[in-house]
Every structure is written in C-alpha cells, then in structure tokens.
Scaffold this motif. Structure first.
Motif, PDB file in Angstrom:
ATOM      1  N   MET A 498       0.879  -1.415  -0.118  1.00 45.78           N
ATOM      2  CA  MET A 498       0.255  -0.329  -0.019  1.00 45.78           C
ATOM      3  C   MET A 498       0.624   1.334   0.017  1.00 45.78           C
ATOM      4  SD  MET A 498      -1.005   2.678   2.357  1.00 45.78           S
ATOM      5  CE  MET A 498      -1.036   2.097   3.746  1.00 45.78           C
ATOM      6  N   LEU A 499       1.877   1.353   0.700  1.00 44.19           N
ATOM      7  CA  LEU A 499       3.183   2.501   1.066  1.00 44.19           C
ATOM      8  C   LEU A 499       3.398   2.701  -0.446  1.00 44.19           C
ATOM      9  CD1 LEU A 499       4.144   2.129   4.452  1.00 44.19           C
ATOM     10  CD2 LEU A 499       3.336   3.961   3.300  1.00 44.19           C
ATOM     11  N   THR A 500       3.729   1.062  -0.702  1.00 45.52           N
ATOM     12  CA  THR A 500       4.965   1.469  -2.553  1.00 45.52           C
ATOM     13  C   THR A 500       3.603   1.794  -3.556  1.00 45.52           C
ATOM     14  OG1 THR A 500       5.999  -0.565  -1.800  1.00 45.52           O
ATOM     15  CG2 THR A 500       5.917   0.166  -3.897  1.00 45.52           C
ATOM     16  N   ASP A 501       2.715   2.061  -3.646  1.00 45.47           N
ATOM     17  CA  ASP A 501       1.321   2.198  -4.144  1.00 45.47           C
ATOM     18  C   ASP A 501       0.851   3.989  -3.838  1.00 45.47           C
ATOM     19  OD1 ASP A 501       1.450  -0.142  -5.527  1.00 45.47           O
ATOM     20  OD2 ASP A 501      -0.842  -0.508  -4.625  1.00 45.47           O
ATOM     21  N   ALA A 502       0.943   4.292  -3.103  1.00 43.85           N
ATOM     22  CA  ALA A 502       1.049   5.449  -2.916  1.00 43.85           C
ATOM     23  C   ALA A 502       2.128   6.170  -2.826  1.00 43.85           C
ATOM     24  CB  ALA A 502       0.578   5.566  -0.947  1.00 43.85           C
ATOM     25  N   GLU A 503       3.483   5.716  -3.117  1.00 45.35           N
ATOM     26  CA  GLU A 503       3.887   6.371  -3.682  1.00 45.35           C
ATOM     27  C   GLU A 503       4.365   6.540  -4.750  1.00 45.35           C
ATOM     28  OE1 GLU A 503       8.356   7.419  -4.488  1.00 45.35           O
ATOM     29  OE2 GLU A 503       7.333   5.706  -4.766  1.00 45.35           O
ATOM     30  N   GLU A 504       4.424   5.403  -5.751  1.00 40.01           N
ATOM     31  CA  GLU A 504       3.928   5.649  -7.378  1.00 40.01           C
ATOM     32  C   GLU A 504       3.306   7.209  -7.202  1.00 40.01           C
ATOM     33  OE1 GLU A 504       3.176   2.198  -8.456  1.00 40.01           O
ATOM     34  OE2 GLU A 504       5.424   1.659  -8.193  1.00 40.01           O
ATOM     35  N   ARG A 505       1.785   6.928  -6.090  1.00 40.56           N
ATOM     36  CA  ARG A 505       0.557   7.385  -7.165  1.00 40.56           C
ATOM     37  C   ARG A 505       1.107   9.322  -6.375  1.00 40.56           C
ATOM     38  NH1 ARG A 505      -2.525   3.968  -4.712  1.00 40.56           N
ATOM     39  NH2 ARG A 505      -3.151   4.504  -2.720  1.00 40.56           N
ATOM     40  N   LEU A 506       1.280   9.519  -4.838  1.00 40.80           N
ATOM     41  CA  LEU A 506       1.873  10.816  -5.191  1.00 40.80           C
ATOM     42  C   LEU A 506       3.349  11.472  -6.207  1.00 40.80           C
ATOM     43  CD1 LEU A 506       2.174  10.580  -1.056  1.00 40.80           C
ATOM     44  CD2 LEU A 506       0.536  11.186  -2.335  1.00 40.80           C
ATOM     45  N   GLY A 507       3.967  10.963  -6.022  1.00 43.90           N
ATOM     46  CA  GLY A 507       5.724  10.087  -7.179  1.00 43.90           C
ATOM     47  C   GLY A 507       4.288  11.188  -9.156  1.00 43.90           C
ATOM     48  N   HIS A 508       3.562  10.621  -8.623  1.00 39.62           N
ATOM     49  CA  HIS A 508       3.148  11.550 -10.642  1.00 39.62           C
ATOM     50  C   HIS A 508       2.467  12.871 -10.286  1.00 39.62           C
ATOM     51  CE1 HIS A 508       3.537   7.824 -12.682  1.00 39.62           C
ATOM     52  NE2 HIS A 508       2.940   6.802 -11.939  1.00 39.62           N
ATOM     53  N   LEU A 509       1.941  13.169  -8.558  1.00 39.28           N
ATOM     54  CA  LEU A 509       1.296  14.248  -8.312  1.00 39.28           C
ATOM     55  C   LEU A 509       2.690  15.115  -7.879  1.00 39.28           C
ATOM     56  CD1 LEU A 509      -1.707  13.120  -5.995  1.00 39.28           C
ATOM     57  CD2 LEU A 509      -1.783  14.282  -8.412  1.00 39.28           C
ATOM     58  N   GLY A 510       3.603  14.931  -7.774  1.00 39.56           N
ATOM     59  CA  GLY A 510       4.716  15.935  -7.887  1.00 39.56           C
ATOM     60  C   GLY A 510       5.309  15.488  -6.093  1.00 39.56           C
ATOM     61  N   ILE A 511       4.439  14.565  -5.289  1.00 41.24           N
ATOM     62  CA  ILE A 511       4.901  14.798  -3.872  1.00 41.24           C
ATOM     63  C   ILE A 511       5.590  14.122  -3.438  1.00 41.24           C
ATOM     64  CG2 ILE A 511       3.878  14.446  -1.979  1.00 41.24           C
ATOM     65  CD1 ILE A 511       0.766  15.564  -2.810  1.00 41.24           C
ATOM     66  N   ALA A 512       6.081  14.157  -2.809  1.00 42.22           N
ATOM     67  CA  ALA A 512       7.393  12.928  -2.466  1.00 42.22           C
ATOM     68  C   ALA A 512       6.930  12.470  -0.958  1.00 42.22           C
ATOM     69  CB  ALA A 512       9.087  13.664  -1.712  1.00 42.22           C
ATOM     70  N   LEU A 513       7.281  11.366  -0.753  1.00 42.16           N
ATOM     71  CA  LEU A 513       6.860  10.485   0.656  1.00 42.16           C
ATOM     72  C   LEU A 513       8.044  10.208   0.817  1.00 42.16           C
ATOM     73  CD1 LEU A 513       5.087   8.583   2.243  1.00 42.16           C
ATOM     74  CD2 LEU A 513       5.272   7.149   0.868  1.00 42.16           C
ATOM     75  N   TRP A 514       8.618  10.592   2.352  1.00 44.31           N
ATOM     76  CA  TRP A 514       9.138   9.817   2.714  1.00 44.31           C
ATOM     77  C   TRP A 514       9.393   9.222   4.261  1.00 44.31           C
ATOM     78  CZ3 TRP A 514      13.088  15.017   3.571  1.00 44.31           C
ATOM     79  CH2 TRP A 514      13.173  15.732   2.143  1.00 44.31           C
ATOM     80  N   LEU A 515      10.289   8.231   4.905  1.00 42.52           N
ATOM     81  CA  LEU A 515      10.013   7.096   6.128  1.00 42.52           C
ATOM     82  C   LEU A 515      10.870   8.348   7.229  1.00 42.52           C
ATOM     83  CD1 LEU A 515       8.961   3.937   4.466  1.00 42.52           C
ATOM     84  CD2 LEU A 515       7.417   5.924   5.016  1.00 42.52           C
ATOM     85  N   VAL A 516      10.546   7.804   8.622  1.00 43.98           N
ATOM     86  CA  VAL A 516      11.631   8.073   9.346  1.00 43.98           C
ATOM     87  C   VAL A 516      11.208   7.490  10.881  1.00 43.98           C
ATOM     88  CG1 VAL A 516      11.454  10.325   8.444  1.00 43.98           C
ATOM     89  CG2 VAL A 516      10.171  10.391  10.560  1.00 43.98           C
ATOM     90  N   GLY A 517      12.206   7.781  11.436  1.00 44.45           N
ATOM     91  CA  GLY A 517      12.338   6.798  12.600  1.00 44.45           C
ATOM     92  C   GLY A 517      12.168   5.333  13.033  1.00 44.45           C
ATOM     93  N   MET A 518      12.049   4.556  11.754  1.00 43.99           N
ATOM     94  CA  MET A 518      11.840   2.968  11.944  1.00 43.99           C
ATOM     95  C   MET A 518      12.953   2.636  12.361  1.00 43.99           C
ATOM     96  SD  MET A 518      11.683   2.451   7.941  1.00 43.99           S
ATOM     97  CE  MET A 518      13.030   3.458   7.489  1.00 43.99           C
ATOM     98  N   ASN A 519      12.224   0.910  13.405  1.00 44.25           N
ATOM     99  CA  ASN A 519      12.547   0.311  13.803  1.00 44.25           C
ATOM    100  C   ASN A 519      13.917  -0.958  13.256  1.00 44.25           C
ATOM    101  OD1 ASN A 519      11.862  -2.086  13.352  1.00 44.25           O
ATOM    102  ND2 ASN A 519      10.042  -1.135  15.182  1.00 44.25           N
ATOM    103  N   PRO A 520      15.136  -1.271  13.499  1.00 45.83           N
ATOM    104  CA  PRO A 520      15.469  -2.081  12.608  1.00 45.83           C
ATOM    105  C   PRO A 520      14.849  -3.260  12.192  1.00 45.83           C
ATOM    106  CG  PRO A 520      16.708  -1.402  14.835  1.00 45.83           C
ATOM    107  CD  PRO A 520      15.199  -0.872  14.582  1.00 45.83           C
ATOM    108  N   GLY A 521      13.465  -3.720  12.204  1.00 45.34           N
ATOM    109  CA  GLY A 521      13.246  -4.834  11.516  1.00 45.34           C
ATOM    110  C   GLY A 521      12.174  -3.837  10.256  1.00 45.34           C
ATOM    111  N   VAL A 522      11.720  -2.752  10.542  1.00 48.50           N
ATOM    112  CA  VAL A 522      11.101  -1.932   9.673  1.00 48.50           C
ATOM    113  C   VAL A 522      11.710  -2.126   8.414  1.00 48.50           C
ATOM    114  CG1 VAL A 522       9.252  -0.482   9.711  1.00 48.50           C
ATOM    115  CG2 VAL A 522       8.782  -1.388  11.493  1.00 48.50           C
ATOM    116  N   TYR A 523      12.517  -1.252   8.774  1.00 49.00           N
ATOM    117  CA  TYR A 523      14.132  -0.595   7.982  1.00 49.00           C
ATOM    118  C   TYR A 523      14.524  -1.547   7.093  1.00 49.00           C
ATOM    119  CZ  TYR A 523      18.196   1.088   6.477  1.00 49.00           C
ATOM    120  OH  TYR A 523      18.916   1.997   5.303  1.00 49.00           O
ATOM    121  N   ASP A 524      14.466  -3.260   7.589  1.00 49.51           N
ATOM    122  CA  ASP A 524      15.376  -4.356   6.858  1.00 49.51           C
ATOM    123  C   ASP A 524      14.130  -5.115   6.579  1.00 49.51           C
ATOM    124  OD1 ASP A 524      17.166  -6.162   6.428  1.00 49.51           O
ATOM    125  OD2 ASP A 524      15.853  -7.377   7.305  1.00 49.51           O
TER     126      ASP A 524
END
Length: 556
Positions: A498-524
């Motif tokens: 869902m986040l991947t699809d959202a990032e693609e849709r936002l990219g087409h609108l000229g909006i960047a998606l950033w992720l921050v504060g991920m724990n090691p498991g989520v980051y991996d």
C-alpha cells in the motif's frame, strides 16, 4: 518423595515455613465459615442438592492446594459458574429428575475438568485475555441480575416453573399476591442481618451467622408449620461416585466449553488480584492444569465445576493465609460438615439460602465500574452494556458467546482503526506532538505534512490508514509527506505494498514520500522492498529532526 512427583508440585510446597502454619489454620477456619454456607446456596442456583455444594468446597479445594500456583486462591465454585451449571443441566434434565441429575452433573463436571486440563497441557492460558475487562464487567452484571430474579420466588415463597428471563420476571409480578409472608419475613431478616454484619462487624463470618439464625428461627417459631420450606434431608457421609453418560456428554459439550472458559477467567483474575508483592505471579497454564485436576476430582465426588472465587480469596488473603494449606483446612471443615452436620443443614430455610445468594450476587452489578468505563471511553461502556444484555435476554451460556464476540469485535475495531496523528513541533524545541487547539503556537512547515501512525500496520488496517491520509494531501501546496514510523513495531507485506502504491501515486502528483524513525526490523523489511529501492537513502531518515533539516535544505 520421588523427584518426578516433587517436580509436579508448585514452588510454595517446597518453600513452606513452619511459622506459616498457625496463620494458615486460622485463615482456613475463617474461610470455611463463609465458603461452606455459600457453596450450599450455589448448589441451589445450579438446581442441585445442597450437598453438591458441600462436596465442591471439599474435593476441588484440596486438590488445587497441591497443584495450584497461587498461594491464597480459594477454589470451590462461584455464582457465575453455578448459574451456568444450572442452565446447562436444565437443558438435559428439564424436569430435574433425581435419578438423572447426579449423572448429568458428573458428566458436565468431568467435561469441564477435562477441557481445563487439556487447555493447560496445550498452553492455551493466553485465551483468558480474549475477554476484555469492560465486557467482563457487563457479563457479570448480567449474571447478577439473572440470579437475583431467579432467586426471588424462593424469597417470596412462590413455586413457579423456570422460564426465560423476561417471562420469569413477568410471572413473579403476576404472582406477587400469593407471597408467603412468613417466608418473606425470614428472607428480609436474613438480608438485614447479612448487610448489618458486613457493614459494622466485617470480621464475623456473616453467612455462617445467617444460617445459624435461620435454623434457630425455624425451630423457635415453628415456621415450618406456617409454610416456610426447608432444605430437607441432606445425606450424611462422604460423596458417592456417579458414572458419567456418553450420550449426555455430547449434549453438554458446548455448555462445558463456556463454563471452562469462565472458570479459568475468574480463577486467574482472582489469583492475580490478590497476589502479594512478595509472592510469584500465578502461572496461567499451570492454573489451567490445577483447576482442571480439581474439577476432575470433584466430578468423581458429586461436586460442581470448580473455580477460584474472588470474595472467598479476598477473605483468605485478609485473614492472613500464607499458602494453600489454608485451603486444606477449609476442605477439612467441609468434610466435618458432611460427616456430622448434615441434619442441621437440612433444617435450614430455603429463604435463608436465597437471601444469601441475592446479597452476594448483587455485588456482581457494579454501577461504579460502569461509570468509570463511561468516563474513560464511551465505546467500551457500550460493549459492557451489550454483554450484560446478552446474558439477560439470550441466556447465560449464550451470554458468554456474546461476551467473546463483543471482545473480539472490540479488538478488531481497535486494530483496524489505528490512530494517525498530524504533528507539529513545539516552538523552540525538538518535541513533536499532535496538532491541537490547545497548542496553537506549535510550528508547522509549509509544503510538508508530518504524520505519525501508531501500532502495527498490516492488511486489516492499511487501507484505513490510507483513507485517513488522503485528505491531508489534497492541499495543492503539499510537496512532501513525512511519515514518522517510530510508533510502528512491525509492518506487513500488504501494508508495505500500500505504501509503495501510495508513493507512486504521490510521485505522479509531484509529492515526495519520506519515511523516518523506523526500528531495525521495519527498516530491514522496507529496505529489501521495491519501496526501499524507490526511496533510497534520501527518502529514509533517522528521525523527524533530520528529515526536516533535509527538507528545509532542499527548499533553500
């Protein structure tokens, strides 16, 4: 003692100190004065002879003492278990035939004990957590209401057939003119005596005094000749074994499952509630095994399904019990009653027993607890009401099903609708918090939206989070969406897609998606996915402060 047998025994047995014996004996005697009269009353709730209650205070109590992990838990039966037992037995022995009732009771008790034991072996103790506290409050309130209405005819000296709750309540109202005044007088006197003792002399065993007073009144005033009914003949001696029925086992299986669940829930709740600071925490799976063995033993001795009682455990604790030896003393007193005091028990007025049941069942309805739930969260207050209504309108065993369904629905609601906080920064600090009218001076950042989801993100709630985020990016000035994942312990594949699809849709609108504060498991997980490859290091940051610095640098 063989090492294999010693290993089965709980830790308290090996750590017992001789100095505890006096306190345990005294506590056991005090609890016996309360438990035995109440056990007799609970047997009448279940539609069983009063001696069944006596046997329940005898055998399960003694067996639990050898296998339980709680040092002060008092195990016999409870109001809730008694009425569930009565409902189950009424379905298979609707007319209460004396020749079938003991067999049905033994079958039900054996099934409950077997289920508890099997659940303990399979380590299913975690299931006790599937009934939420508000739902349990509502369930117990419903049980209390049902018990009071069920006992009212005995209080009034009426003889009415058992019907559904509403029909039974209506029948009581219609037959009020037939009330036996002597019976009502005995009941009212008993209630006043119980309330007075509990209020002003709590150290005195109120149920024992009430029973003695009831027997004394019957003899002194000749109330039997005035239509006041008594318990009747109670067999003297130890219990007899009744062979369970395979046919009845099939009919009682579902009911036994509900009773087993409630027995364990009440047992573990009582054990944890009265655990002292210097005592080990009761172990859920060992408690299942212990109550299962206790109930199986009771099935061989004419007892009802067993469980830990909150009120009697409280008395046991307050009286100074240091170990389950106090339970052995209570069981010994029950044996003494069965051998020598049966004729006195038989002379007890039924109205006295009904009054004891009502006084101690009213406590199941806790308006203060309902008010606390309402003050904290209205939704859970509604769940408590639904659980209470399920018991009252559908029946007690069906009420368990309603309680479980409501608890699971509440759990599903919570996990499928996770919070999504829109963040601002407290001016002059690096503290990020939810935007609110209370903090109008918090900093926001033109062109950026800062959001923080809370809880695990998975297939059941991913779309709901997306719905919450859509309105936030409708503003044409938004150029970057910064998602703080520090409160997300895990992210599942569906949510990641869902986040991947959202990032693609936002990219087409000229909006960047950033992720921050991920724990090691989520980051991996993210870094191995297509989303991680699309974001790169520029789209993943250690914390919000660094992400904002990067955002402001990019904007010049």
């Amino acid at each position: 003692m063989p090492p294999a047998v010693e290993k089965l025994l709980p830790g308290w047995w090996r750590a017992y100190r001789s100095g505890w014996l006096r306190a345990d004996v005294l506590a056991g005697l005090i609890v016996a004065a309360i438990v035995i009269p109440k056990a007799l009353a609970y047997a009448t709730i279940a539609g069983l002879p009063v001696q069944a209650g006596l046997y329940t205070a005898m055998v399960p109590m003694a067996i639990y003492a050898f296998f339980g992990t709680s040092r002060t838990l008092s195990v016999s039966t409870t109001t809730t278990i008694a009425i569930l037992t009565g409902t189950a037995l009424t379905q298979v022995v609707p007319t209460g035939q004396p020749e079938l009732l003991p067999t049905a009771a033994a079958t039900l008790t054996l099934l409950v004990g077997g289920m508890l034991l099997l659940a303990g072996v399979l380590r299913l103790g975690f299931l006790a957590n599937f009934i939420s506290e508000p739902v349990l409050v509502g369930f117990k309130a419903g049980i209390g209401i049902v018990i009071v209405v069920d006992q009212l005819p005995k209080l009034l000296g009426l003889h009415l057939p058992k019907e559904g709750f509403l029909a039974h309540a209506l029948s009581i109202v219609q037959h009020l003119p037939e009330t036996s005044l002597p019976t009502l007088g005995v009941a009212v006197a008993t209630i006043l005596l119980l309330v007075a003792i509990e209020r002003w002399w709590p150290a005195i065993p109120a149920p024992l005094v009430a029973v003695a007073a009831g027997v004394g009144l019957m003899a002194a005033l000749g109330l039997k000749d005035q239509g006041v009914s008594v318990v009747g003949t109670v067999p003297t001696g130890l219990p007899e074994f009744h062979v369970p029925s395979l046919q009845l086992a099939r009919d009682l299986f579902a009911d036994a499952l509900g009773i087993a669940l409630m027995s364990f829930t009440e047992t573990i709740a009582a054990g944890r509630a009265f655990q002292r600071r210097d005592e080990p925490v009761p172990l859920a799976n060992r408690e299942l095994v212990a109550t299962g063995l206790a109930t199986l033993g009771g099935a061989c001795a004419g007892a009802m399904p067993a469980g830990g009682g909150t009120s009697q455990t409280a008395v046991n604790t307050v009286s100074g019990a240091r170990s389950p030896v106090a339970g052995l003393v209570t069981a010994g007193m029950a044996v003494a009653c069965a051998l020598w005091l049966a004729p006195i028990i038989g002379a007890m007025p039924n109205a006295t027993l009904a009054a004891i049941v009502i006084v101690y069942s009213v406590g199941l309805v806790e308006p203060v607890e309902f008010a606390r739930i309402l003050r904290v969260r209205r939704t859970e207050f509604v769940w408590a009401l639904v659980a209470a209504a399920g018991v009252v309108l559908l029946g007690t065993l069906q009420g368990i099903l309603v309680a479980i369904i409501v608890s699971l629905a509440a759990l599903a609601y919570q996990v499928t609708d996770p919070p999504l906080l829109v963040l601002g920064r407290k001016r002059g600090t690096n503290v990020f918090r939810q935007q609110s009218a209370e903090n109008p001076d918090d900093e926001t950042f033109p062109g950026a939206v800062l959001v923080r989801p809370e809880g695990r993100i998975f297939f059941a709630n991913a779309e709901r989070l997306a719905e919450k985020m859509r309105p936030l990016i409708e503003d044409p000035s938004v150029k970057t969406v910064i998602v703080d994942l520090r409160a997300v312990p895990d992210i599942e594949y569906t949510a990641l897609k869902m986040l991947t699809d959202a990032e693609e849709r936002l990219g087409h609108l000229g909006i960047a998606l950033w992720l921050v504060g991920m724990n090691p498991g989520v980051y991996d997980v993210v870094s191995r996915s297509a989303l991680g490859q699309r974001l790169g290091r520029a789209g993943m940051h250690f914390n919000l402060e660094q992400a904002l610095q990067a955002y402001q640098s990019a904007r010049g």
